[in-house]
Design a protein around this motif. Structure first.
Motif, mmCIF file in Angstrom:
data_model
loop_
_atom_site.group_PDB
_atom_site.id
_atom_site.type_symbol
_atom_site.label_atom_id
_atom_site.label_comp_id
_atom_site.label_asym_id
_atom_site.label_seq_id
_atom_site.Cartn_x
_atom_site.Cartn_y
_atom_site.Cartn_z
ATOM 1 N N VAL A 1 -7.224 12.422 2.354
ATOM 2 C CA VAL A 1 -6.653 11.118 2.695
ATOM 3 C C VAL A 1 -6.275 10.353 1.439
ATOM 4 O O VAL A 1 -6.765 10.637 0.353
ATOM 5 C CB VAL A 1 -7.651 10.280 3.524
ATOM 6 C CG1 VAL A 1 -7.945 10.944 4.858
ATOM 7 C CG2 VAL A 1 -8.940 10.051 2.771
ATOM 8 N N ASP A 2 -5.400 9.383 1.611
ATOM 9 C CA ASP A 2 -5.030 8.500 0.531
ATOM 10 C C ASP A 2 -6.043 7.360 0.485
ATOM 11 O O ASP A 2 -6.101 6.530 1.394
ATOM 12 C CB ASP A 2 -3.626 7.935 0.756
ATOM 13 C CG ASP A 2 -3.123 7.137 -0.421
ATOM 14 O OD1 ASP A 2 -3.855 6.998 -1.427
ATOM 15 O OD2 ASP A 2 -1.974 6.646 -0.351
ATOM 16 N N LYS B 1 -6.227 4.733 -1.089
ATOM 17 C CA LYS B 1 -5.700 3.369 -1.189
ATOM 18 C C LYS B 1 -5.331 2.782 0.167
ATOM 19 O O LYS B 1 -5.218 1.571 0.308
ATOM 20 C CB LYS B 1 -4.475 3.359 -2.105
ATOM 21 C CG LYS B 1 -4.803 3.686 -3.545
ATOM 22 C CD LYS B 1 -3.551 3.660 -4.399
ATOM 23 C CE LYS B 1 -3.905 4.017 -5.827
ATOM 24 N NZ LYS B 1 -2.722 4.037 -6.686
ATOM 25 N N THR B 2 -5.150 3.639 1.173
ATOM 26 C CA THR B 2 -4.692 3.137 2.463
ATOM 27 C C THR B 2 -5.734 3.242 3.578
ATOM 28 O O THR B 2 -5.528 2.672 4.638
ATOM 29 C CB THR B 2 -3.426 3.907 2.911
ATOM 30 O OG1 THR B 2 -3.745 5.294 3.019
ATOM 31 C CG2 THR B 2 -2.291 3.700 1.948
ATOM 32 N N VAL B 3 -6.837 3.948 3.353
ATOM 33 C CA VAL B 3 -7.870 4.083 4.392
ATOM 34 C C VAL B 3 -9.236 3.696 3.826
ATOM 35 O O VAL B 3 -9.464 3.782 2.625
ATOM 36 C CB VAL B 3 -7.947 5.525 4.968
ATOM 37 C CG1 VAL B 3 -6.677 5.882 5.692
ATOM 38 C CG2 VAL B 3 -8.279 6.529 3.907
ATOM 39 N N LYS C 1 -4.508 11.987 -3.269
ATOM 40 C CA LYS C 1 -5.338 12.374 -2.130
ATOM 41 C C LYS C 1 -6.785 12.554 -2.560
ATOM 42 O O LYS C 1 -7.074 12.992 -3.669
ATOM 43 C CB LYS C 1 -4.835 13.675 -1.506
ATOM 44 C CG LYS C 1 -3.434 13.591 -0.940
ATOM 45 C CD LYS C 1 -3.444 12.862 0.362
ATOM 46 C CE LYS C 1 -2.043 12.874 0.946
ATOM 47 N NZ LYS C 1 -1.980 12.251 2.229
#
Length: 65
Positions: free
Chosen positions: A57-58, A60-62, A2
């Motif tokens: 947030v992650d 890698k995904t956002v 995160k």
């Protein structure tokens, strides 16, 4: 893993939040600047209600701008 990000959150006219419009920023100053500019009245558009929130947030995904 995160990562901390600053979310520019937009409020609709009924006061609810539209998460599809939310943008993430790495720097608080960038988020605040955009929110302040969009909140100002102008000849070309009506100001909107927005705020900046801290979110985890992650990365890698956002997309964090």
């Amino acid at each position: 893993m995160k990562q901390i990000a600053f979310a520019l959150v937009f409020f609709l006219q009924d006061g609810s939040v539209d998460e599809s419009l939310t943008r993430l920023y790495a720097k608080k100053q960038n988020c605040l600047y955009i929110c302040q500019e969009l909140s100002k009245s102008s000849i070309n558009y009506t100001p909107i209600k927005c705020t900046c929130e801290v979110r985890f947030v992650d990365a890698k995904t956002v997309l964090i701008r």
